[in-house]
Every structure is written in C-alpha cells, then in structure tokens.
Design an enzyme around this catalytic site. Structure first.
Site, PDB file in Angstrom:
ATOM      1  CG  ASP A 115      21.170  -0.476 -44.232  1.00 18.83           C
ATOM      2  OD1 ASP A 115      21.112  -1.452 -45.002  1.00 18.83           O
ATOM      3  OD2 ASP A 115      21.820  -0.506 -43.166  1.00 18.83           O
ATOM      4  CG  HIS A 126      24.058  -3.014 -45.418  1.00 21.00           C
ATOM      5  ND1 HIS A 126      22.911  -3.688 -45.081  1.00 21.00           N
ATOM      6  CD2 HIS A 126      25.056  -3.610 -44.705  1.00 21.00           C
ATOM      7  CE1 HIS A 126      23.188  -4.645 -44.201  1.00 21.00           C
ATOM      8  NE2 HIS A 126      24.485  -4.618 -43.959  1.00 21.00           N
ATOM      9  CD  GLU A 130      25.839  -7.414 -41.907  1.00 23.57           C
ATOM     10  OE1 GLU A 130      25.650  -8.240 -41.014  1.00 23.57           O
ATOM     11  OE2 GLU A 130      25.013  -6.539 -42.204  1.00 23.57           O
ATOM     12  CD1 TRP A 162      31.186  -4.519 -37.607  1.00 21.88           C
ATOM     13  CD2 TRP A 162      29.429  -5.735 -36.985  1.00 21.88           C
ATOM     14  NE1 TRP A 162      30.802  -5.269 -38.685  1.00 21.88           N
ATOM     15  CE2 TRP A 162      29.709  -6.025 -38.332  1.00 21.88           C
ATOM     16  CE3 TRP A 162      28.347  -6.380 -36.370  1.00 21.88           C
ATOM     17  CZ2 TRP A 162      28.973  -6.947 -39.080  1.00 21.88           C
ATOM     18  CZ3 TRP A 162      27.607  -7.305 -37.114  1.00 21.88           C
ATOM     19  CH2 TRP A 162      27.933  -7.574 -38.457  1.00 21.88           C
ATOM     20  CG  ASP A 197      20.319  -4.504 -32.281  1.00 24.08           C
ATOM     21  OD1 ASP A 197      21.308  -4.668 -31.524  1.00 24.08           O
ATOM     22  OD2 ASP A 197      20.311  -4.884 -33.467  1.00 24.08           O
ATOM     23  CD1 TRP A 254      22.832  -2.447 -34.788  1.00 25.20           C
ATOM     24  CD2 TRP A 254      22.603  -1.429 -36.773  1.00 25.20           C
ATOM     25  NE1 TRP A 254      24.089  -2.145 -35.269  1.00 25.20           N
ATOM     26  CE2 TRP A 254      23.971  -1.517 -36.480  1.00 25.20           C
ATOM     27  CE3 TRP A 254      22.196  -0.827 -37.964  1.00 25.20           C
ATOM     28  CZ2 TRP A 254      24.962  -1.033 -37.325  1.00 25.20           C
ATOM     29  CZ3 TRP A 254      23.176  -0.334 -38.818  1.00 25.20           C
ATOM     30  CH2 TRP A 254      24.539  -0.442 -38.501  1.00 25.20           C
TER      31      TRP A 254
HETATM   32  C1  TNX Z   1      24.636  -6.090 -38.365  1.00 23.88           C
HETATM   33  S1  TNX Z   1      26.526  -3.969 -37.289  1.00 23.88           S
HETATM   34  C2  TNX Z   1      24.638  -4.950 -39.150  1.00 23.88           C
HETATM   35  C3  TNX Z   1      23.413  -4.167 -39.296  1.00 23.88           C
HETATM   36  C4  TNX Z   1      22.256  -4.806 -38.585  1.00 23.88           C
HETATM   37  C5  TNX Z   1      22.724  -5.310 -37.236  1.00 23.88           C
HETATM   38  C6  TNX Z   1      21.636  -5.862 -36.381  1.00 23.88           C
HETATM   39  C7  TNX Z   1      26.702  -3.880 -38.799  1.00 23.88           C
HETATM   40  C8  TNX Z   1      27.885  -3.214 -39.237  1.00 23.88           C
HETATM   41  N1  TNX Z   1      25.796  -4.420 -39.635  1.00 23.88           N
HETATM   42  O1  TNX Z   1      23.147  -3.960 -40.667  1.00 23.88           O
HETATM   43  O2  TNX Z   1      21.244  -3.874 -38.433  1.00 23.88           O
HETATM   44  O3  TNX Z   1      23.685  -6.313 -37.440  1.00 23.88           O
HETATM   45  O4  TNX Z   1      22.077  -6.121 -35.076  1.00 23.88           O
END
Ligand code: TNX
Length: 762
Positions: A195, A266, A330, A396, A423, A471
């Site tokens: 990450d 990421h 993301e 997610w 989390d 997370w």
């Molecule tokens: C979103 S879940 C993210 C993570 C973060 C998380 C925190 C996902 C695919 N990406 O990078 O850690 O939210 O809840």
C-alpha cells in the site's frame, strides 16, 4: 405390538433429547453446527487418550490438535496408526472420500468410551476444532459431552483480511491470526501486503521495494482531521522465507492465503522505490499519512507492466492458491489525465476515458496471471470501465458492486463496509479506542446475510461468501488487532458456516459469552463491548417525543437511571420499561449487580422539539454504511455529534437528501435547525445548497428559505433557517450533495459524502 413398542421407545428418546437440549445452556460452539444431537454421559479426555489415525491429512490435523490441547489444557494425546484399535478410550480420526459427505464436512460422534471424527478435506480439522471447544474442566478431569454432530460449511469463501501496510505485524502474530481463522472454520486469509504506507513482501528482483518501500519516516497519529504526525522511522517486511513458512503454516490449517499486490493506485511505497514507473517520475516518499494519493502506476508505460509482471512472477511462486488480489480500489486518475504516455495509450487502444484505461490495466494483468494459472480478484472499482473476463470481485463500497458482478456471472466475495469492516467502532465511542469511524456491533455482523435478495437463484450462486476486513490505519499493535477482530469475527464465522435458518442471535450471544473464557485461555484480547448497556430510541405512535429503551446482556441485576444530571446509583429510579422522552433531558443509566456497577455508564442527551418522533420520509434512503435507524434517526431527539460519525449521522454517497416531516396537524413554526458535517479529507463535504419548504397537504410545497454554499460554510456545522411565524403541517428539508470530489483533494474523482443529522423544528 412391536410397532407400538418402537414408537414408545422413539418417543422416549425424542423427549429425553429435547429435555436435555433445553435443560443445558447451549454448548459454547462457534460457529454453531448444522446438526447437533446431545446425549447422556461424557467422554473423559486426558494424556492417556489414544488417537488412531487413518489418512495423511488426518495425521497433520491430529498434530495441530495436539498443539492446541497442549496450549489450552496442558496435555497431549498419543497418536497411533489406525490398526491399533483395541484401547479403552480412543479417538478415531477417519479421512474419507465417500460421496455421502460433502467437501470440508465432518461427522463427530462422542460416546463415553470412543470418539469418531469422520471428515473430508478440511473436515477432520473442523471436527477437531468442534471437539476442542467442547472440552470442559470438571474437578480434575477434562470432559466432552456425548453427542452426534453432522456439520458442513454454508459458504465456500470464509475469509479474514489483514492490512500489514499501515501497520506492520510480526510473523508470530500472523500465525496467531491464522490460528484464529482456523479455530472458527474459516478458510481464507487475505493478506494486504502492499500500500502507500509500506511494501511488505521481499521481491528478489527488486530489492529496493523493501529496502526503501518498507520504511517510512513518520506516521500519522490521532484522528485524521488533526493531521498530526510523529517522526519515528517505521516499517518492516516479510522475507520470502517468512512467507514460505507462513504459507505452509496456513496450508496445514486448510487456509488459503490470497496475497494482495495493490495496483494501479495505493502504490506510493512501490513508486518511492522505483519512481520511473509513475507518470511524473517522482521523487516520492513512502506515505506517512492515511488516505488516497494521486501518484499511481503509469498505465502508458510498458515497463510498468514488465515490472509488475516480474513482481507477480515471484508472488505466484510463493502462493499456491488460485487467486491473486490485485487491489484496483481508489485509483485517482489525475496523473493519467495529464500524462502523454497514458493519453497515447487511450488513443492507441481506442479507450473512451481514464476509467477504461484502468480497465485496460486490469485486463492486461489478468491475462498475464492467466498464463500462470491464476485468477484475479479485485475491489469493486475493477467493474468500472468493464470487468476483465475471469475476474472475481470483492464488494466493499456496499452490496451494489457484488450484485452487478454476479449479474455478469462473475464470482463475488461480499465485504460491505456496513457489516464487514472490523476497523469500525463496535461500541460506544465514549469508551472505545480511536477508530476510523462507522459503527458495526457484533449484533450487526451477526445479522448479515451475504446473498443479496436482489439476485435471482442462478445469480446467487456467484456469491462465494464473505470476509471481515481489518484495515490498520488506527490499529498499531497485535492486541489492538485482536480487539477489533474479536468477537466480530466469531459472528461472521457463524454467518458463513451455519445454515441461515439456524441463526439465532440470543442463542449466539449466550454461546459467545461462554466462549470468552476460551479466548481468555488463548490469551486473545477480545472486545467486551457486547456487555455494554445500550440505549435505543423508538418513535411513539400517539404522543409527542420518543421512547428510550435500555438493553443489557446481563439479566440478574437491575438498571437504574437519572434525568437530573446526577450519576445513577442503586437509589436512583429503577428502570422497568422504556422511558418516554417528551422534553429535552439528559439521561444517564447503569447496570448494577450485588451492589456494584457492571459495564459502562450510558449517557444520552435529548433535544426535544416539534419534529421529535414525528413521521418522516426520505426521498432517497441513506447509504447502507451510514443508515442509522433510517429516516427516524433525523427526528429522534439526538443531535449529531462531531467526531462521532457513524452512530447518529446519516450519510448519502453522491446523492442528495430530501426529507419530509409530517407534524400530524398544522402548527406554527419559526425555526428549522439541521446539523451538517464537514470533513473533506474523509470525503465528507458540506451540502452545496439547502432549502426548507412547507405545505398543508404534503404535495404542494412553498419554498421559504434557500441557503447557499457560503452561508452553509459559515454556519459552523449547525444550519439554522429562521422562518418568521409560519403555519404548516408538512416541512420539507433538502440538502444538495457536493458531487464529485475535485482534483487535488483526497479521493478526487469519487463521489463525495453528505452527512446530516437531526432536523429540529421550533
Ligand atoms: C478503504 S476498502 C480502503 C482502504 C482503507 C479502508 C479503511 C478498500 C478497498 N480501500 O484503503 O484502509 O477504506 O476503512
């Protein structure tokens, strides 16, 4: 005559078994077996007990069982091949490939002198996990109740995830985590290895990935909006030998590891080590803070793909499972937009836009992994711009991604933030350690049904199961991981293993409380939030105001409360039935037993106005992650409280809010107040416009006041509409979502969140 006799005998056994089942508290088994028949008597287990083994897998399983016994109860059993069958107290482990028993299923028969575990695949180990949870200490003996169990998994993907990038966890803890996964008959460990904040897997060909990418020069501390950092050099990684050891360890416990190598977003830790695979060439630093970063792998550069393929080559060698997780979530597109190479790729490949470029990226990687005999799985963003043909999706951001993928006949693992993000807070934020947000109690996890009802029967088959995600932005130690994962993981394990018809939350809670002593023995730092005294607000049909109800898992003591601001004691008012709250009050309550307070002090402030408890409808329901109790949460007398998003705030993602309150009869109104929430780094934006309108019939509305973006900004999170004196029965309040997050901001290109709470009418 004979028939009659058989009938009476059967009836006798039936009645006896039912009586037994009722007499005893539920056995502390998690997850609950598909079928259990309790009998009279016990098997005494001790170091004298002999285990006879039939089959190679059974032999490994028995060795693991012995380790667990030693750890928990201080003794081991003698293992011997199956031929030696003439002992007094024996456990027979029988590996079978009979068609009568399903994959990873088992039968467990406990008699006073003999136990049989008959299993297929992981079945024997699962049977032994059940056996382990059944052991009770009676004076100096360890006993197992006589019974018969037939058991099999409900879903095939029963997963737990762990992020080792935001914080790093040593090999020993990873093994403990794997032990817990096995204990609850789960079978998948999703290991989030790369990450922005750290690259955690040694890659021989690219040493800098761990020399540089595994270390950062400081970390964010405290809540996100405070933007504070320490300057401690932080990091760590797993060598390939560590990985091999862990893969073997997991394999022995019938657990597949799904490694995640994040791309195209990421990826800042990788780019800090090799900036030439970005669009700008860098330089970059391994991220100290949390969030989403604009610099991502360059999709126009062929050498990026060569690099990633070389990395994946080594990853495929290390992990024997069929899935490689490629992230995909993301990924901001700003750099791609101004990168000549990315733009040339869009042209040459006849792609429409940057979303399709992401899809091109994922397709290309999928193709490569296909040549290695692997399948890809990615977060639901990989749906945007077209899904790669054989890709599986992890849903997610809610359930929609999962539904869409299943409809396109892709395999799906459900992991929605609403139920599967461990989390999030699990108890009252007055007492919990700092967490990312949200509010996901054990009860909520337990209520989860992974198969969305929107899917048709044939589509439902694509839902492989679900997974709990841990997370670790706000979780820095192994003890804290345990605290966040347990007992929510127990609840999820049962959701995934036990047939949904057998789910029973009251029974689960009883078993869980008993099971806690088992976790104590394992030295697991689980959360005790389920002991919390909780309050829940309900609307009243007839009167003004709301009703406030307390619940505690303890039953033998009493709850006392105050309304005058004093701390409750045993001489305060005793709680007998839900309180009716008709005026603004501060309620405090606590549970007492044997002269002592047990659990937390519950504090709740109510602000009662003309809208409190009234009928309210929403044009668009809030997002499932921030749903509260639906529309009613906006008029429950409880104001949204800054820093506490999740419990009281309702959230809309990329959508507007429109609420209509029905006061029940025409009334004079002069003021409407509404709480809004501003936390741009967390993607939560103030509304860009708000409006209040009134009506007599609920159909034809007259707008009274419209508030602009600037006025909302100045309002300091509480927007007040002064209306003069008006007569109305219906009040409509709208808040317009800020839309896409602009470039240069956290989460740019994504929809923004709109958070609102309590609409007070005076
Ligand atoms: C979103 S879940 C993210 C993570 C973060 C998380 C925190 C996902 C695919 N990406 O990078 O850690 O939210 O809840």
């Amino acid at each position: 005559m004979r028939v009659k006799q058989i009938f009476w005998t059967l009836l006798f056994f039936f009645v006896q078994n039912v009586a037994l089942a009722q007499e005893h508290d539920p056995l502390p088994l998690i997850p609950k077996p598909a079928s259990l028949n309790l009998k009279n008597g016990y098997f005494n287990i001790s170091h004298k007990t002999i285990v006879t083994i039939q089959g190679r897998i059974a032999k490994e399983d028995a060795a693991i069982f012995n380790e667990q016994l030693k750890n928990l109860f201080g003794f081991e059993l003698s293992l011997t091949p199956a031929e030696h069958n003439n002992y007094n107290e024996i456990i027979n482990l029988i590996e079978t490939d009979s068609g009568n028993i399903g994959p990873d299923s088992y039968r467990l028969i406990v008699n006073a002198k003999k136990i049989s575990v008959i299993g297929k695949g992981a079945g024997i180990l699962y049977g032994l996990q059940t056996l382990l949870q059944l052991i009770q200490k009676k004076e100096n003996n360890f006993q197992i109740p006589c019974l018969e169990i037939s058991d099999q998994p409900h879903f095939s993907w029963r997963g737990m995830h762990l992020d080792v990038c935001r914080h790093f966890f040593q090999k020993e803890f990873i093994k403990k985590y794997i032990d817990l996964i096995a204990l609850y008959k789960m079978n998948t460990f999703h290991w989030h290895l790369t990450d922005d904040q750290g690259w955690r897997i040694e890659i021989k060909k690219y040493a800098k990935l761990t020399e540089t990418g595994a270390w950062r020069h400081g970390s964010m501390i405290g809540p996100y909006r405070a933007q504070q950092f320490d300057s401690v050099y932080y990091g760590g990684y797993y060598s390939q030998d560590d990985i091999k050891e862990i893969v073997k360890y997991a394999e022995a416990r019938h657990i597949t590891i799904v490694p995640e190598i994040e791309m195209p977003g990421h990826s800042l830790a990788a780019l800090s080590s090799y900036p030439k695979y970005s669009c700008t060439g860098g330089p970059f630093e391994v991220a100290k803070g949390w969030g989403v970063f604009d610099d991502v792998f360059c999709a126009g550069n062929d050498s990026t793909f060569t690099f990633l393929e070389n990395v994946l080559d080594e990853v495929c060698e290390l992990f024997p499972g069929k899935y490689i997780h490629i992230g995909g979530d993301e990924c901001p597109k700003v750099r791609w937009k101004s990168c000549p190479k990315c733009q040339a790729r869009i042209q040459n490949e006849h792609l429409k836009n940057e979303n399709e470029l992401q899809s091109y990226f994922v397709h290309r990687i999928e193709k490569f992994l296909g040549t290695k005999g692997k399948k890809i799985i990615g977060w639901d963003e990989i749906l945007e711009g077209g899904l790669a043909p054989g890709a599986a999706v992890m849903s997610w951001r809610g359930t929609e991604g999962g539904i869409a993928a299943a409809r396109e006949h892709h395999d799906v693992v459900m992991t929605p933030g609403s139920h599967c993000y461990f989390d999030h807070y699990q108890g009252s934020q007055d007492y919990e350690p700092l967490a990312i947000g949200g509010y996901t109690t054990v009860e909520k996890v337990y209520s989860y049904e992974p198969v969305p009802s929107a899917l048709s029967d044939p589509e439902q088959k694509y839902i492989l199961g679900a997974q709990g995600n841990v997370w670790t932005e706000y979780i820095a130690t192994p003890e804290h991981v345990e605290y966040m994962a347990l007992p929510r993981m127990c609840a999820l394990a049962e959701v995934l293993w036990t047939p949904s018809l057998l789910k029973d939350s009251v029974d689960f809670q009883k078993r869980l409380i008993k099971h806690f002593s088992f976790l104590d023995k394992l030295n697991v730092n689980y959360s005790k939030a389920i002991y919390e005294l909780k309050g829940s607000v309900n609307s009243l049909e007839t009167e003004n105001g709301v009703s406030f109800e307390f619940s505690s898992p303890f039953k033998t003591g009493k709850i006392f409360y105050t309304l005058d601001g004093n701390t409750p004691t045993e001489t305060s008012s005793e709680y007998k039935s839900p309180l009716t709250i008709v005026k603004s009050t501060k309620v405090q309550a606590a549970y007492f037993e044997n002269g002592k307070q047990k659990g937390n002090l519950l504090k709740q402030e109510f602000l009662v106005t003309k809208s409190t408890g009234k009928k309210i409808t929403l044009q668009t329901p809030p997002h499932e992650n921030y749903f509260g109790k639906g529309a009613q949460s906006l008029v429950d007398g409880i104001r949204g409280n800054l820093f506490k998003h999740g419990q009281n705030w309702l959230g809309w993602w990329g959508k507007d809010m429109e609420a209509i309150i029905d006061l029940g009869r025409p009334d004079t109104i002069s003021k409407v107040t509404m709480d809004v929430y501003d936390d741009e780094p967390s993607w939560i934006y103030l509304p860009v416009n708000m409006e209040v309108a009134i009506s007599d019939d609920g159909k034809n509305f007259t707008t009274l006041r419209n508030i602009s973006k600037e006025e909302i900004k100045q309002a300091n999170d509480v927007v007040v509409f002064n209306l003069g004196n008006q007569a109305a029965r219906f009040i409509k309040v709208t808040a317009k979502n800020a839309g896409k997050i602009p470039d240069g901001k956290q989460g740019s290109g994504n929809d923004s969140w709109l958070f609102v709470d309590e609409i007070s009418v005076e």
